[in-house]
Design a protein around this motif. Structure first.
Motif, mmCIF file in Angstrom:
data_model
loop_
_atom_site.group_PDB
_atom_site.id
_atom_site.type_symbol
_atom_site.label_atom_id
_atom_site.label_comp_id
_atom_site.label_asym_id
_atom_site.label_seq_id
_atom_site.Cartn_x
_atom_site.Cartn_y
_atom_site.Cartn_z
ATOM 1 N N LEU A 110 0.817 -1.212 0.000
ATOM 2 C CA LEU A 110 0.000 0.000 0.000
ATOM 3 C C LEU A 110 0.851 1.263 0.000
ATOM 4 O O LEU A 110 0.337 2.351 0.234
ATOM 5 N N SER A 111 2.148 1.128 -0.235
ATOM 6 C CA SER A 111 3.063 2.259 -0.163
ATOM 7 C C SER A 111 2.525 3.476 -0.912
ATOM 8 O O SER A 111 2.150 3.389 -2.084
ATOM 9 N N GLY A 112 2.458 4.606 -0.208
ATOM 10 C CA GLY A 112 1.987 5.845 -0.800
ATOM 11 C C GLY A 112 0.520 6.131 -0.562
ATOM 12 O O GLY A 112 0.033 7.207 -0.910
ATOM 13 N N VAL A 113 -0.203 5.191 0.045
ATOM 14 C CA VAL A 113 -1.630 5.370 0.294
ATOM 15 C C VAL A 113 -1.853 5.823 1.737
ATOM 16 O O VAL A 113 -1.253 5.277 2.664
ATOM 17 N N VAL B 116 -6.520 0.223 0.419
ATOM 18 C CA VAL B 116 -6.563 -0.081 1.847
ATOM 19 C C VAL B 116 -7.727 -1.018 2.140
ATOM 20 O O VAL B 116 -7.585 -2.012 2.871
ATOM 21 N N ALA B 117 -8.890 -0.719 1.556
ATOM 22 C CA ALA B 117 -10.065 -1.565 1.758
ATOM 23 C C ALA B 117 -9.803 -2.996 1.297
ATOM 24 O O ALA B 117 -10.155 -3.963 1.988
ATOM 25 N N ASP B 118 -9.173 -3.137 0.142
ATOM 26 C CA ASP B 118 -8.902 -4.485 -0.385
ATOM 27 C C ASP B 118 -7.918 -5.242 0.502
ATOM 28 O O ASP B 118 -8.074 -6.445 0.746
ATOM 29 N N ALA C 191 -4.294 11.293 9.795
ATOM 30 C CA ALA C 191 -4.031 10.363 8.696
ATOM 31 C C ALA C 191 -2.820 9.485 8.984
ATOM 32 O O ALA C 191 -1.843 9.936 9.595
ATOM 33 N N ALA C 192 -2.903 8.238 8.548
ATOM 34 C CA ALA C 192 -1.749 7.334 8.556
ATOM 35 C C ALA C 192 -1.363 7.080 7.110
ATOM 36 O O ALA C 192 -2.224 6.953 6.237
ATOM 37 N N LEU C 193 -0.069 7.011 6.863
ATOM 38 C CA LEU C 193 0.441 6.787 5.517
ATOM 39 C C LEU C 193 1.224 5.480 5.502
ATOM 40 O O LEU C 193 2.124 5.272 6.325
ATOM 41 N N PHE C 194 0.876 4.595 4.567
ATOM 42 C CA PHE C 194 1.634 3.358 4.404
ATOM 43 C C PHE C 194 2.857 3.649 3.539
ATOM 44 O O PHE C 194 2.767 4.368 2.530
ATOM 45 N N THR C 195 4.007 3.114 3.943
ATOM 46 C CA THR C 195 5.239 3.310 3.185
ATOM 47 C C THR C 195 5.857 1.953 2.863
ATOM 48 O O THR C 195 5.400 0.922 3.371
ATOM 49 N N HIS C 196 6.895 1.948 2.034
ATOM 50 C CA HIS C 196 7.543 0.679 1.694
ATOM 51 C C HIS C 196 8.296 0.102 2.889
ATOM 52 O O HIS C 196 8.654 -1.078 2.886
ATOM 53 N N LYS C 197 8.507 0.935 3.923
ATOM 54 C CA LYS C 197 9.175 0.442 5.134
ATOM 55 C C LYS C 197 8.213 0.178 6.280
ATOM 56 O O LYS C 197 8.551 -0.556 7.211
ATOM 57 N N GLY C 198 7.036 0.813 6.254
ATOM 58 C CA GLY C 198 6.122 0.626 7.366
ATOM 59 C C GLY C 198 5.010 1.646 7.397
ATOM 60 O O GLY C 198 4.218 1.738 6.460
ATOM 61 N N LEU C 199 4.960 2.449 8.467
ATOM 62 C CA LEU C 199 3.869 3.395 8.681
ATOM 63 C C LEU C 199 4.416 4.796 8.944
ATOM 64 O O LEU C 199 5.397 4.966 9.656
#
Length: 402
Positions: free
Chosen positions: A208-211, A294-296, A231-239
Motif C-alpha cells: 500500500l506504499s503511498g496510500v 486499503v479496503a482491499d 491520517a496514517a500513511l503506508f510506506t515501503h518500510k512501514g507506517l
C-alpha cells in the motif's frame, strides 16, 4: 579573546530567539553556530512554510519525564505573543488544521524576522564555528574555544544546539555531551515524530506504499498511553503520516501499535448493515469508507468474501473488533535521519523551570530541543523554543553579573 555577557551555542529557533530577547534587554550576546547559516531547520519545516506555532499549545501537548516542567515558560510566552511578533513584521500567515499556523510565503520570513529582532549592536552572530573546548573558570565564567583558535568568554552560557535529529542539517549530540561534562543528567535521547518500520508479518501492507487513510492511532503504555486521530500513511518500510509520527513519540521497542481504521463507525455497524444490506460484501463496505487499496488489503486479511447476510453475527463482530483495533508490531523506526525531533535530552530535574538555569552550575542554561521537553507535531516544538528562549532571556537580564 572576545569578552561578552552571554554566549549562546546554536543559532536555531531557540538560540536565535533567545539572542534577540537578551540583546533587546541590553545584554551583549555572542551567538555561535556550527553550520554556515542560522535557522536551517526552520527553513525546511512545514514544507518550507514553517509551522511556527499552534493556537492550542499548552503543557498537555508535551512529553517529558516531568510533565509540569514546561508550564511556567509556556504561560509566560504564549502562541498569541509570537503571533503578535509575526504580525509586527508584516508576515502573512494562515491556520491549517488543528490550530497549526504557517507562513503564507516562506519559512525564510521567520528566519529573517528572528535575525531582525537581534539588535546589531548587541548580538554578534558567528557561523562555521567548530567548538573544540568549553571550560568554566574558578570565577564562574565560561570560555568557549573554537577549533581555529578563536575564543569567547562570558559569565553565562546557553546550550541551544538542539538534538541529533536530521544530522544532514548539522545536528549532533553536542548538547548532551556538554551537559554531561558539567555533571548534568541526560534522559536517554531517541527519535521522535518519526516513521515506524514493520517486519515481515505485516508485509502485505507494504504493497500500500503511498496510500493514506484517516485513522485513530494508539501507542504507549501506562502514563505514556495516548491516541491521535489523523491520517496514517503506508510506506515501503512501514507506517508514517501525522497520526503515526505523533504516536511514535510515545511508542517503545517491543510494544504494539493499535489502529482504528473506521474511527467514526458505530460499534455494531456491521451487524446493523447486515440487516439493512444483507447482499453487500465487506470489501464493498470498506471501499465506501476507505481508499480502495486499503479496503482491499483489509478485506483480504479478514477473509469474509461472502455476502455479509450469510456471515454469522460472531464473524461480523470479530471483524468489527479487528478493524477497531488492528494491531501492528513495529520492529523499529526510521531513526534520527528521518525524525523531526529528538525526545529525551537534558533532564528537567537539573534545570529551573522558571529560568532554564542549571541548579548545579550557576550561569549555565539550556533551552529548546536540547531539553527533555518534546512537543506534538504541529508547531508545538517551535512554541517551546520561543517560550524557553524567552524565559532564559528574562533570567539572563535579571542575573547578578549585570
Amino acid at each position: 579573546m572576545t569578552e561578552t555577557d552571554v554566549i549562546i551555542l546554536g543559532a536555531g529557533a531557540a538560540g536565535l530567539f533567545a539572542a534577540g530577547q537578551a540583546g533587546q534587554r541590553g545584554l551583549r550576546v555572542a551567538l555561535l553556530e556550527k553550520t554556515d547559516a542560522p535557522g536551517k531547520k526552520i527553513l525546511i519545516s512545514g514544507g518550507g512554510r514553517c509551522n511556527f506555532t499552534n493556537l492550542g499549545a499548552g503543557p498537555g501537548n508535551y512529553l517529558s519525564a516531568n510533565p509540569h516542567f514546561a508550564k511556567s515558560a509556556l504561560a509566560r510566552y504564549s502562541p498569541a505573543d509570537f503571533i503578535a511578533l509575526v504580525d509586527k513584521h508584516g508576515i502573512a500567515w494562515h491556520e491549517k488544521t488543528l490550530g497549526q499556523l504557517f507562513c503564507d510565503g516562506s519559512a525564510k520570513q521567520i528566519v529573517a524576522m528572528l535575525r531582525d529582532e537581534c539588535p546589531a549592536d548587541r548580538v554578534s552572530l558567528t557561523c562555521d564555528v567548530e567548538i573544540s573546548q568549553v571550560e568554566r573558570g574558578d570565577d564562574g565564567s565560561f570560555t568557549v574555544t573554537a577549533a581555529d583558535g578563536r575564543i569567547w568568554r562570558a559569565p553565562a552560557l546557553v546550550i541551544a544546539t538542539g538534538g541529533p535529529s536530521i544530522p544532514k542539517m548539522g545536528a549532533s549530540d553536542f548538547a548532551y555531551r556538554l551537559a554531561r561534562q558539567f555533571g548534568l543528567k541526560v534522559v536517554e535521547p531517541r527519535p521522535a515524530l518519526v516513521p515506524l518500520t514493520l517486519g515481515d508479518e505485516d508485509a502485505l501492507f507494504r504493497e500500500l506504499s503511498g496510500v493514506a487513510a484517516p485513522v485513530l492511532a494508539r501507542a504507549g503504555a501506562g502514563k505514556r498511553k495516548t491516541e491521535f486521530a489523523e491520517a496514517a500513511l503506508f510506506t515501503h518500510k512501514g507506517l508514517s503520516g501525522p497520526a503515526i509520527l505523533q504516536i511514535s513519540s510515545y511508542w517503545r521497542h517491543g510494544e504494539e501499535v493499535g489502529i482504528t481504521f473506521l474511527p467514526d463507525a458505530a460499534s455494531d455497524w456491521l451487524i446493523a448493515t447486515k440487516r439493512d444490506r444483507p447482499r453487500t460484501h465487506l470489501r464493498t463496505l470498506l471501499r465506501e469508507r476507505l481508499p480502495d487499496r486499503v479496503a482491499d488489503a483489509l478485506a483480504d486479511r479478514l477473509g469474509l468474501e461472502r455476502e455479509i447476510g450469510n456471515a454469522s453475527d460472531k464473524e461480523l463482530r470479530a471483524a468489527q473488533v479487528q478493524l477497531a483495533d488492528w494491531r501492528f508490531a513495529p520492529n523499529g523506526t526510521e531513526g534520527l535521519a528521518k525524525a523531526e525531533v529528538t525526545a529525551g535530552g537534558i533532564a528537567t530535574a537539573e534545570l529551573s523551570s522558571r529560568t532554564m538555569e542549571a541548579a548545579k552550575v550557576p550561569g549555565l542554561y539550556a533551552i529548546g530541543e536540547a531539553v527533555d521537553v518534546t512537543g506534538w507535531l504541529g508547531g508545538y516544538n517551535f512554541q517551546w523554543a520561543w517560550a524557553s528562549g524567552f524565559a532564559c532571556a528574562e533570567a539572563l537580564a535579571a542575573a547578578s553579573f549585570r
